[in-house]
Scaffold this active site. Structure first.
Site, PDB file in Angstrom:
ATOM      1  N   GLY A  45       0.838  -1.187   0.000  1.00 37.87           N
ATOM      2  CA  GLY A  45       0.000   0.000   0.000  1.00 37.87           C
ATOM      3  C   GLY A  45       0.873   1.238   0.000  1.00 37.87           C
ATOM      4  O   GLY A  45       2.035   1.185   0.408  1.00 37.87           O
ATOM      5  N   GLN A  50       2.750   9.904   1.509  1.00 37.74           N
ATOM      6  CA  GLN A  50       4.040   9.216   1.554  1.00 37.74           C
ATOM      7  C   GLN A  50       4.935   9.567   0.374  1.00 37.74           C
ATOM      8  O   GLN A  50       6.134   9.294   0.407  1.00 37.74           O
ATOM      9  CB  GLN A  50       3.843   7.700   1.595  1.00 37.74           C
ATOM     10  N   CYS A  89       6.144  -0.018   7.494  1.00 35.66           N
ATOM     11  CA  CYS A  89       5.725   1.096   6.655  1.00 35.66           C
ATOM     12  C   CYS A  89       6.905   1.552   5.802  1.00 35.66           C
ATOM     13  O   CYS A  89       8.031   1.660   6.308  1.00 35.66           O
ATOM     14  CB  CYS A  89       5.242   2.240   7.543  1.00 35.66           C
ATOM     15  N   LEU A  90       6.644   1.833   4.540  1.00 35.93           N
ATOM     16  CA  LEU A  90       7.698   2.309   3.650  1.00 35.93           C
ATOM     17  C   LEU A  90       8.275   3.642   4.129  1.00 35.93           C
ATOM     18  O   LEU A  90       9.423   3.957   3.835  1.00 35.93           O
ATOM     19  CB  LEU A  90       7.155   2.457   2.221  1.00 35.93           C
ATOM     20  N   HIS A 131      -4.307   1.064   7.480  1.00 39.16           N
ATOM     21  CA  HIS A 131      -2.965   1.641   7.597  1.00 39.16           C
ATOM     22  C   HIS A 131      -2.822   2.830   6.639  1.00 39.16           C
ATOM     23  O   HIS A 131      -2.371   3.904   7.034  1.00 39.16           O
ATOM     24  CB  HIS A 131      -1.918   0.554   7.291  1.00 39.16           C
ATOM     25  N   GLU A 132      -3.213   2.634   5.386  1.00 42.43           N
ATOM     26  CA  GLU A 132      -3.089   3.712   4.390  1.00 42.43           C
ATOM     27  C   GLU A 132      -4.031   4.866   4.704  1.00 42.43           C
ATOM     28  O   GLU A 132      -3.677   6.034   4.555  1.00 42.43           O
ATOM     29  CB  GLU A 132      -3.325   3.179   2.975  1.00 42.43           C
ATOM     30  N   HIS A 135      -2.635   7.325   7.131  1.00 35.85           N
ATOM     31  CA  HIS A 135      -1.706   8.310   6.552  1.00 35.85           C
ATOM     32  C   HIS A 135      -2.448   9.576   6.118  1.00 35.85           C
ATOM     33  O   HIS A 135      -1.906  10.676   6.205  1.00 35.85           O
ATOM     34  CB  HIS A 135      -0.981   7.728   5.333  1.00 35.85           C
TER      35      HIS A 135
END
Length: 177
Positions: A45, A50, A89-90, A131-132, A135
């Site tokens: 994701g 991000q 997480c990226l 999660h996304e 953000h």
């Protein structure tokens, strides 16, 4: 085009994202680039903040070949039952911790064609989408972990933030929109 993924400490990750007013060619291009960036980074994701774009949209692919492009989502928990899942997480590389989230959710959003979509999802896909979605509200998964777990990673987080701020000071791209 592959975007630079913003790291812990970047201001854009702590800004509440703005609604997408119009799904135009620019938004479609951003979404396509986000999918490419997510796949390149081996993520499941990726939210627009991000990649430095403060818009309420994200992409996800749980590995079943179905890529979702989610615009202006609204999430409603469908159960009080929570599940623990070790998340990463990226934007917070190298840190993985258990987070509790509702096991099943309803998500309403617009797809890239501007069509209204309503889905009930559970399990791994529900975790990814929540999660996304976080953000978009300036929340990172490390904000949701237990106080003890947070103390355990605090030093890593501070080092990551310091590294991010140092990179920005010395001219690494800041391509926020």
């Amino acid at each position: 085009m592959i975007y630079e993924i913003k790291k812990y400490g970047e201001a854009v990750l702590r800004e509440v994202a703005q609604e997408v007013e119009n799904i135009d060619n620019e938004i479609l291009e951003i979404l396509d680039n986000m999918v490419e960036t997510m796949h390149e980074a081996k993520g499941v994701g990726l939210a627009a903040p991000q990649v430095g774009i403060s818009k309420r949209m994200f992409v996800c692919d749980q590995g079943d070949g179905v890529v979702r492009k989610v615009i202006n989502p609204i999430i409603t928990p469908m159960t009080d039952k929570l599940m623990d899942f070790e998340e990463g997480c990226l934007s917070v590389p190298g840190i993985y911790k258990k987070v509790q989230r509702p096991e099943k959710i309803k998500i309403d959003y617009l797809n890239e064609k501007g069509e209204k979509v309503s889905e009930e999802v559970e399990g791994f896909l529900a975790i990814i989408m929540q999660h996304e979605f976080d953000h978009l509200d300036a929340v990172l998964f490390v904000d949701k972990i237990s106080p003890m777990a947070k103390r355990m990673i605090n030093k890593k987080l501070q080092m990551l933030k310091k590294e991010t701020l140092k990179e920005n000071k010395y001219g690494v791209n800041d391509d926020r929109k």
